[in-house]
Design a protein around this motif. Structure first.
Motif, PDB file in Angstrom:
ATOM      1  N   LEU A   1       0.567  -1.122   0.007  1.00  0.00           N
ATOM      2  CA  LEU A   1      -0.051   0.070  -0.416  1.00  0.00           C
ATOM      3  C   LEU A   1       0.798   0.907   0.000  1.00  0.00           C
ATOM      4  CD1 LEU A   1      -2.340  -1.452   2.506  1.00  0.00           C
ATOM      5  CD2 LEU A   1      -3.267  -0.318   0.053  1.00  0.00           C
ATOM      6  N   GLU A   2       1.619   1.202   0.257  1.00  0.00           N
ATOM      7  CA  GLU A   2       2.821   2.250   0.567  1.00  0.00           C
ATOM      8  C   GLU A   2       3.740   2.828  -1.002  1.00  0.00           C
ATOM      9  OE1 GLU A   2       6.330   1.741   3.254  1.00  0.00           O
ATOM     10  OE2 GLU A   2       4.929   1.452   4.704  1.00  0.00           O
ATOM     11  N   SER A   3       3.371   2.294  -2.127  1.00  0.00           N
ATOM     12  CA  SER A   3       3.671   2.062  -3.382  1.00  0.00           C
ATOM     13  C   SER A   3       2.782   1.502  -3.966  1.00  0.00           C
ATOM     14  CB  SER A   3       5.229   1.907  -3.716  1.00  0.00           C
ATOM     15  OG  SER A   3       5.790   0.710  -3.127  1.00  0.00           O
ATOM     16  N   ARG A  28       2.129  13.003   0.776  1.00  0.00           N
ATOM     17  CA  ARG A  28       3.823  13.264   1.718  1.00  0.00           C
ATOM     18  C   ARG A  28       4.110  14.488   1.898  1.00  0.00           C
ATOM     19  NH1 ARG A  28       7.737   8.800   3.057  1.00  0.00           N
ATOM     20  NH2 ARG A  28       5.952   7.673   2.639  1.00  0.00           N
ATOM     21  N   ASP A  83      -0.548   8.569  -0.683  1.00  0.00           N
ATOM     22  CA  ASP A  83      -1.427   8.015  -0.118  1.00  0.00           C
ATOM     23  C   ASP A  83      -2.464   7.764  -0.901  1.00  0.00           C
ATOM     24  OD1 ASP A  83      -2.946   6.493   1.024  1.00  0.00           O
ATOM     25  OD2 ASP A  83      -3.104   7.322   2.991  1.00  0.00           O
ATOM     26  N   ASN A 105      -5.111   5.079  -0.744  1.00  0.00           N
ATOM     27  CA  ASN A 105      -5.356   4.651  -0.247  1.00  0.00           C
ATOM     28  C   ASN A 105      -6.303   5.249   0.804  1.00  0.00           C
ATOM     29  OD1 ASN A 105      -7.140   2.690   0.564  1.00  0.00           O
ATOM     30  ND2 ASN A 105      -5.488   1.758   2.786  1.00  0.00           N
ATOM     31  N   ALA A 106      -6.664   6.823   0.613  1.00  0.00           N
ATOM     32  CA  ALA A 106      -7.915   7.826   1.041  1.00  0.00           C
ATOM     33  C   ALA A 106      -9.205   7.343   1.678  1.00  0.00           C
ATOM     34  CB  ALA A 106      -7.186   9.130   1.224  1.00  0.00           C
ATOM     35  N   ARG A 129       5.922   5.933  -2.669  1.00  0.00           N
ATOM     36  CA  ARG A 129       5.706   6.242  -1.698  1.00  0.00           C
ATOM     37  C   ARG A 129       5.299   7.731  -1.165  1.00  0.00           C
ATOM     38  NH1 ARG A 129       7.743   2.242   0.848  1.00  0.00           N
ATOM     39  NH2 ARG A 129       8.412   0.970  -0.317  1.00  0.00           N
ATOM     40  N   VAL A 189      -6.013  11.772  -2.709  1.00  0.00           N
ATOM     41  CA  VAL A 189      -4.776  11.690  -2.337  1.00  0.00           C
ATOM     42  C   VAL A 189      -4.121  12.737  -1.570  1.00  0.00           C
ATOM     43  CG1 VAL A 189      -4.809   9.890  -5.173  1.00  0.00           C
ATOM     44  CG2 VAL A 189      -3.878  12.420  -4.772  1.00  0.00           C
ATOM     45  N   ARG A 190      -3.052  11.543  -0.737  1.00  0.00           N
ATOM     46  CA  ARG A 190      -2.789  12.806   0.086  1.00  0.00           C
ATOM     47  C   ARG A 190      -1.285  12.854  -0.533  1.00  0.00           C
ATOM     48  NH1 ARG A 190      -5.992   9.720   4.064  1.00  0.00           N
ATOM     49  NH2 ARG A 190      -7.597  11.183   4.896  1.00  0.00           N
TER      50      ARG A 190
END
Length: 608
Positions: free
Chosen positions: A86-88, A319, A306, A308-309, A303, A316-317
């Motif tokens: 899920l991180e990439s 970083r 995100d 999976n928001a 990475r 999306v989010r």
């Protein structure tokens, strides 16, 4: 009421309602699955706006027969295996919810075949239950038919729009994917309207021509930073973010932000911060309340994002949100400067001629065609000659034709004297603000906001009386509209006609324009109609469609910041503002003026 586990048929509908909100949601999920499968051609067929029938066909890799039933189980996916993935996320789909959600609220038929299979496989599911399955002849790829969406979910079905509206939403969605993936052929056909097809040439400009038309596409400016790789999506090896896409020059603009389209690693997203970055980049280039057309794909290291928001995967989010904002803003601004350099400010005599009224707010380089006079000039005859050389003064600010006695009666009834005192015009500041003296100090009037208020009330008054001021066109204008504009024009024909437009439908996507509101006589008729539809579509805080239309006309016809005004023009604007029923704010609530009292002036100069 005791706590109990929800029955599977209830929980599946609740989950499906989060993922599939309307037919466009279902098509979005199916198209993204096709893209993840490596499709190069995707065809969408609709009936009843997608409510009754959807068919999505692709030439991707297909699904092996032994995995077809598993694909309709919740949380079954081939795109990730553990939490670290899920991180990439590099695929558009990954949650394993799309197919089971669609199958839970409709009747679904799938035919699929992989390149190494001799035959295809067919499965039919209704309300989450398998009806039949088995081998079938089929080409390589996948075809999915969705019938009677939300048929078993009336609570959601009753909130769907009319079929024409749902189809318009679907057409907009497919056009966005054509911009995100110019190397893919997208085809859309439906019962009404023109079919859509993107060329799939790999050229974003070609895709933009299919969506916006050849003329706009050819005028668009290329934005590119970092690697020029044609790959739409990012991958783990990307070290630096990059931006690629097209934007329109300041001269090609729209009345709302709806045509600013953003993608992150090929994923269609909604992000107000990045939209604002694009809008801010045009500051000083484009007129107030005008917005560009843009299609921009941001490539970010996986990475750094995100995805999976939200179940819909459009939010999306980042970083580092500020970093993404800066990338967009700098790249767009640099492209604009390269296309149209900002002139350097040199030493010149302080004489406020029209050519020195910079592009503040208007985005135009010369104001001579609009306000060809020098403010504060004592040469009245010279002002009159200059004004006449540019056309009639009342083309932008029309002096009232009401007789003095009738005007006095109107003032008494609609404008209390305490609302706005009688003002004496002194001059203009920065070609944007009119300075006037009142009984208690100085008033600074925003010329654009003030003229908007004047025009708004002039449009609303005859509209309420049922007698709009219209100007017949010598030559009727044929205006081609996109599906969204056409739907709005037909749905609100009475409202638009009540403002002074005389129009009639001419084919599926065209309007014959025979007259326009009298306040817009110096505007291009076709552009005026499209702009008004744009602003009506954008909505706002108005209570009725009539107010939306009136504001649209007022905003389109009002003078802009940066226009040099003669003393006579400023006086007439102030006189008209004094006659307004609500002179202190523009129709959107922004102040038309600010006041500095005589007492404040005395305090600032140390006289009290």
């Amino acid at each position: 009421m005791p706590i109990e586990l929800l029955r599977p048929e209830v929980s599946s509908k609740i989950a499906a309602g989060e993922v599939i909100e309307h037919p466009a949601s279902a098509v979005k999920e199916l198209v993204e699955n096709a893209l993840d499968a490596g499709a190069r051609r995707i065809r969408i067929e609709l009936r009843g706006g997608g409510i009754d029938y959807i068919r999505v066909t692709d030439d991707g890799g297909g699904i092996p027969p032994e995995q077809v039933e598993l694909a309709f189980q919740r949380f079954a996916t081939s795109k990730l295996t553990d939490a670290e993935d899920l991180e990439s996320v590099s695929t558009l789909g990954f949650r394993g919810e799309a197919l089971p959600s669609i199958a839970a609220i409709s009747r679904v038929e799938m035919r699929t075949r992989t390149p190494d299979s001799d035959a295809g496989f067919r499965i039919e599911i209704k309300d989450g239950e398998t009806l039949e399955s088995g081998p079938v002849g089929a080409p390589v790829g996948t075809s999915i038919i969705v019938r009677r969406l939300f048929d078993n979910f009336p609570a959601r079905r009753k909130f769907l729009r009319a079929p024409n509206s749902e189809q318009t939403r679907l057409q907009t969605l497919i056009s966005l994917y054509a911009l995100a993936y110019p190397e893919i052929v997208f085809e859309l056909s439906a019962e009404r309207g023109r079919p859509f097809a993107s060329p799939g040439s790999g050229s974003l400009r070609d895709a933009a021509a299919a969506v916006y038309g050849r003329q706009i596409a050819e005028s668009m400016i290329r934005v590119s930073t970092g690697s020029d790789s044609p790959d739409t999506r990012s991958n783990e090896s990307d070290e630096e973010p990059s931006l690629h896409g097209l934007i329109t020059p300041p001269t090609v603009n729209r009345a709302n932000r709806r045509n600013i389209n953003l993608f992150v690693n090929g994923r269609l997203i909604q992000n107000q911060s990045l939209v604002y970055a694009v809008v801010q980049s045009y500051h000083g280039f484009m007129a107030e309340r005008r917005y560009p057309v843009a299609a921009l794909n941001i490539r970010m290291p996986l990475r750094e994002v995100d995805v999976n928001a939200h179940p819909a995967k459009t939010e999306v989010r980042f970083r580092h949100e500020n970093r993404a904002f800066g990338i967009v803003q700098r790249a767009v601004r640099a492209a604009l400067i390269e296309h149209s350099p900002v002139p350097e400010v040199g030493h010149r005599s302080i004489s406020p001629t029209p050519s020195t009224s910079a592009s503040s707010g208007s985005g135009t380089r010369s104001t001579a065609a609009f306000w060809p006079t020098t403010p504060f000039s004592s040469n009245t005859r010279g002002q009159q000659q200059a004004t006449q050389s540019a056309g009639r003064f009342d083309s932008l600010i029309e002096p009232s034709q009401t007789p003095p006695e009738a005007r006095a009666s109107t003032d008494t009834n609609t404008t209390p004297r305490q609302a706005l005192p009688i003002l004496r015009v002194l001059g203009q500041v920065q070609n944007t603000y009119v300075i006037a003296e009142g009984p208690d100090g100085v008033f600074m009037i925003d010329q654009h906001a003030a003229h908007e208020r004047v025009m708004f009330e002039r449009v609303m008054a005859p509209s309420a009386d049922g007698a709009p001021e219209a100007q017949n066109l010598l030559d009727t204008a044929l205006v081609e509209l996109d599906d969204a504009h056409m739907e709005l024009a037909l749905a609100r024909m009475e409202v638009i006609s009540g403002m002074g437009f005389v129009l009639e439908q001419f084919g599926d996507n065209a309007i014959m324009l025979r007259a326009i509101p009298a306040l817009l006589t110096d505007s291009d008729p076709a552009r005026a109609l499209v702009d008004v539809l744009d602003m009506m579509q954008d909505g706002g805080e108005f209570e009725s469609w009539e107010e939306r239309a009136a504001y649209s006309i007022a905003c389109h016809g009002a003078i802009r910041a940066g226009k040099v005004m003669s003393m006579d023009e400023m006086r007439e604007l102030v006189r008209q503002l004094e006659r307004c029923a609500q002179p202190n704010t523009c129709p959107h609530g922004r102040p038309t003026m600010i006041h500095m009292s005589a007492g404040r002036l005395e305090r600032e100069f140390g006289r009290s």
